[in-house]
Design an enzyme around this catalytic site. Structure first.
Site, PDB file in Angstrom:
ATOM      1  N   THR A  71      41.188  42.217  43.711  1.00  0.00           N
ATOM      2  CA  THR A  71      39.747  42.459  43.718  1.00  0.00           C
ATOM      3  C   THR A  71      39.080  41.649  44.834  1.00  0.00           C
ATOM      4  O   THR A  71      38.232  42.159  45.570  1.00  0.00           O
ATOM      5  CB  THR A  71      39.152  42.042  42.342  1.00  0.00           C
ATOM      6  OG1 THR A  71      39.994  42.540  41.308  1.00  0.00           O
ATOM      7  CG2 THR A  71      37.740  42.551  42.161  1.00  0.00           C
ATOM      8  N   HIS A 132      49.766  48.988  44.331  1.00  0.00           N
ATOM      9  CA  HIS A 132      50.665  47.996  43.715  1.00  0.00           C
ATOM     10  C   HIS A 132      52.118  48.476  43.834  1.00  0.00           C
ATOM     11  O   HIS A 132      53.017  47.875  43.245  1.00  0.00           O
ATOM     12  CB  HIS A 132      50.360  47.827  42.226  1.00  0.00           C
ATOM     13  CG  HIS A 132      49.068  47.126  41.921  1.00  0.00           C
ATOM     14  ND1 HIS A 132      48.697  45.945  42.498  1.00  0.00           N
ATOM     15  CD2 HIS A 132      48.066  47.450  41.057  1.00  0.00           C
ATOM     16  CE1 HIS A 132      47.517  45.562  42.019  1.00  0.00           C
ATOM     17  NE2 HIS A 132      47.123  46.459  41.158  1.00  0.00           N
ATOM     18  N   ARG A 154      50.945  35.738  44.514  1.00  0.00           N
ATOM     19  CA  ARG A 154      50.385  34.560  43.839  1.00  0.00           C
ATOM     20  C   ARG A 154      51.485  33.884  43.041  1.00  0.00           C
ATOM     21  O   ARG A 154      52.492  34.529  42.692  1.00  0.00           O
ATOM     22  CB  ARG A 154      49.270  35.077  42.905  1.00  0.00           C
ATOM     23  CG  ARG A 154      48.465  34.040  42.203  1.00  0.00           C
ATOM     24  CD  ARG A 154      47.455  34.695  41.261  1.00  0.00           C
ATOM     25  NE  ARG A 154      46.483  33.729  40.773  1.00  0.00           N
ATOM     26  CZ  ARG A 154      45.560  33.977  39.865  1.00  0.00           C
ATOM     27  NH1 ARG A 154      45.471  35.192  39.341  1.00  0.00           N
ATOM     28  NH2 ARG A 154      44.730  33.045  39.473  1.00  0.00           N
ATOM     29  N   SER A 162      47.347  35.589  33.924  1.00  0.00           N
ATOM     30  CA  SER A 162      46.242  36.501  34.209  1.00  0.00           C
ATOM     31  C   SER A 162      46.534  37.890  33.636  1.00  0.00           C
ATOM     32  O   SER A 162      45.667  38.523  33.025  1.00  0.00           O
ATOM     33  CB  SER A 162      46.044  36.571  35.736  1.00  0.00           C
ATOM     34  OG  SER A 162      44.934  37.355  36.052  1.00  0.00           O
TER      35      SER A 162
HETATM   36  P1  A3P Z   1      42.496  34.906  36.667  1.00  0.00           P
HETATM   37  O1  A3P Z   1      42.847  35.834  35.561  1.00  0.00           O
HETATM   38  O2  A3P Z   1      43.533  33.838  36.876  1.00  0.00           O
HETATM   39  O3  A3P Z   1      41.130  34.344  36.567  1.00  0.00           O
HETATM   40  P2  A3P Z   1      43.480  41.202  40.551  1.00  0.00           P
HETATM   41  O4  A3P Z   1      42.199  41.382  41.266  1.00  0.00           O
HETATM   42  O5  A3P Z   1      44.699  41.361  41.428  1.00  0.00           O
HETATM   43  O6  A3P Z   1      43.546  42.022  39.303  1.00  0.00           O
HETATM   44  O7  A3P Z   1      43.553  39.663  40.134  1.00  0.00           O
HETATM   45  C1  A3P Z   1      42.650  39.173  39.198  1.00  0.00           C
HETATM   46  C2  A3P Z   1      42.584  37.674  39.345  1.00  0.00           C
HETATM   47  O8  A3P Z   1      41.789  37.345  40.507  1.00  0.00           O
HETATM   48  C3  A3P Z   1      41.901  37.034  38.168  1.00  0.00           C
HETATM   49  O9  A3P Z   1      42.502  35.749  38.035  1.00  0.00           O
HETATM   50  C4  A3P Z   1      40.464  36.984  38.641  1.00  0.00           C
HETATM   51  O10 A3P Z   1      39.666  36.059  37.942  1.00  0.00           O
HETATM   52  C5  A3P Z   1      40.652  36.591  40.090  1.00  0.00           C
HETATM   53  N1  A3P Z   1      39.510  36.965  40.952  1.00  0.00           N
HETATM   54  C6  A3P Z   1      38.735  38.065  40.879  1.00  0.00           C
HETATM   55  N2  A3P Z   1      37.792  38.049  41.828  1.00  0.00           N
HETATM   56  C7  A3P Z   1      37.949  36.900  42.516  1.00  0.00           C
HETATM   57  C8  A3P Z   1      37.258  36.309  43.614  1.00  0.00           C
HETATM   58  N3  A3P Z   1      36.205  36.904  44.165  1.00  0.00           N
HETATM   59  N4  A3P Z   1      37.693  35.122  44.070  1.00  0.00           N
HETATM   60  C9  A3P Z   1      38.760  34.507  43.507  1.00  0.00           C
HETATM   61  N5  A3P Z   1      39.454  35.021  42.461  1.00  0.00           N
HETATM   62  C10 A3P Z   1      39.065  36.204  41.967  1.00  0.00           C
END
Ligand code: A3P
Length: 320
Positions: A71, A132, A154, A162
């Site tokens: 995201t 993905h 990550r 997560s």
């Molecule tokens: P956590 O669950 O550890 O908080 P993805 O986007 O690949 O689904 O990953 C989601 C993870 O990215 C989540 O981690 C989410 O909180 C974090 N995330 C979403 N937006 C973010 C941003 N703008 N900056 C940093 N982390 C972000």
């Protein structure tokens, strides 16, 4: 958005259900395809995009392991690459649209199981697309065109935590939550969307060594630690470096602020909106921190995940 009706053939449906299948983390089952576990919905998308998606050299493809900051990277790449179109910060699309709408996912959003083919000709160039999918499942045109690949991953301990929280949020009412132990067992065996995690990373890493100019690897932790440095590197890689004027006007910091966890997660669209697929936008924003595994995993779990990571990445040049 859609051009022509295209039924997924009975042959494809039969094929999906002929694959080894396990119970998934949310509602869909997971099917083992070319050594990777893909959800039923994802399988529909994969078979369709493998047949129909035509990458062009100017395309930019964001590939991520799940829950690795997709995201965030979508927001950053959109803000970066399209910055000449959106000079008024008060009217930026990221203020009113979730990043997953602005940068659609090939197998989940573009080629869906809705039995219609998308019209991608109207997307402005360069087209920003995410996936993905593991390397082995990419459409041939992505592998063989000159398109650029940004690969984000990550620490698998944080990916697991997560993913566990995210999946439990998405589970249908009445199906209860999935226990940490059950999820952990699946993750270690590689049974999660686009898993095994380690094989996903290694697949792209090995290919990137053959064509270093067309792939950019970034870890969530690196991006958190030095966001400005990596945003500038990303801009160079994507062929849109920041000009001296932009540097003077603080454009780098402006993009980082716009895409920050605090900013995006507090926007109305991300607090209360939903994606077309029905997922609440807020599900993509949880803590946005490095190391939350410390609050969730037992010492035994940490030891086990770290040893799998060490063993799998050994000799690859990749480290955690
Ligand atoms: P956590 O669950 O550890 O908080 P993805 O986007 O690949 O689904 O990953 C989601 C993870 O990215 C989540 O981690 C989410 O909180 C974090 N995330 C979403 N937006 C973010 C941003 N703008 N900056 C940093 N982390 C972000």
């Amino acid at each position: 958005r859609y051009l022509q009706e295209k039924e997924l053939s009975q042959e494809d449906k039969d094929f999906i259900f002929s694959l080894p299948t396990e119970k998934g983390w949310v509602a869909d089952g997971l099917h083992k395809y070319h050594g990777f576990w893909l959800s039923t919905k994802q399988m529909h998308g994969v078979l369709a995009c493998q047949k129909h998606f035509q990458a062009v050299d100017s395309d930019i493809v964001l590939v991520t392991t799940v829950k690795s900051g997709t995201t965030w990277l979508k927001a950053l790449m959109f803000a970066l690459v399209k910055r000449a179109h959106y000079l008024d910060p008060q009217r930026h699309p990221l203020l009113t649209e979730n990043p997953h709408v602005l940068v659609p996912c090939l197998e989940f959003d573009v080629y869906t199981d809705k039995q219609v083919l998308p019209d991608l000709s109207s997307l402005s160039r360069p087209r920003l697309i995410s996936t993905h999918l593991p390397y082995v499942c990419l459409p041939d045109s992505v592998k063989h065109s000159g398109c650029k690949v940004v690969y984000a991953w990550r620490d698998p301990k944080d990916v697991f935590v997560s993913l566990w929280h995210f999946s439990n949020k998405l589970r249908p009412v009445g199906s209860g939550t999935m226990s940490l132990d059950e999820a952990f067992d699946k993750f270690c065996r590689g049974v999660n969307t686009s898993g095994p995690f380690w094989d996903h990373v290694l697949g792209f890493w090995k290919e990137s060594l053959k064509r270093p100019e067309s792939a950019f690897f970034i870890k969530y932790e690196e991006m958190k630690e030095e966001p400005a440095l990596h945003l500038r590197r990303l801009a160079e890689f994507l062929g849109c470096p920041f000009s001296p004027e932009e540097e003077t006007h603080g454009v780098v910091d402006g993009i980082l602020r716009l895409c920050s966890f605090d900013n995006l997660s507090n926007l109305v669209v991300n607090k209360s909106g939903k994606l077309p697929a029905g997922i609440e936008n807020s599900a993509f924003f949880r803590k946005g921190e490095v190391g939350d595994w410390m609050n969730n995993l037992t010492p035994e779990m940490v030891k086990k995940l770290d040893s799998i990571t060490q063993e799998k990445l050994h000799g690859s040049g990749l480290k955690f």
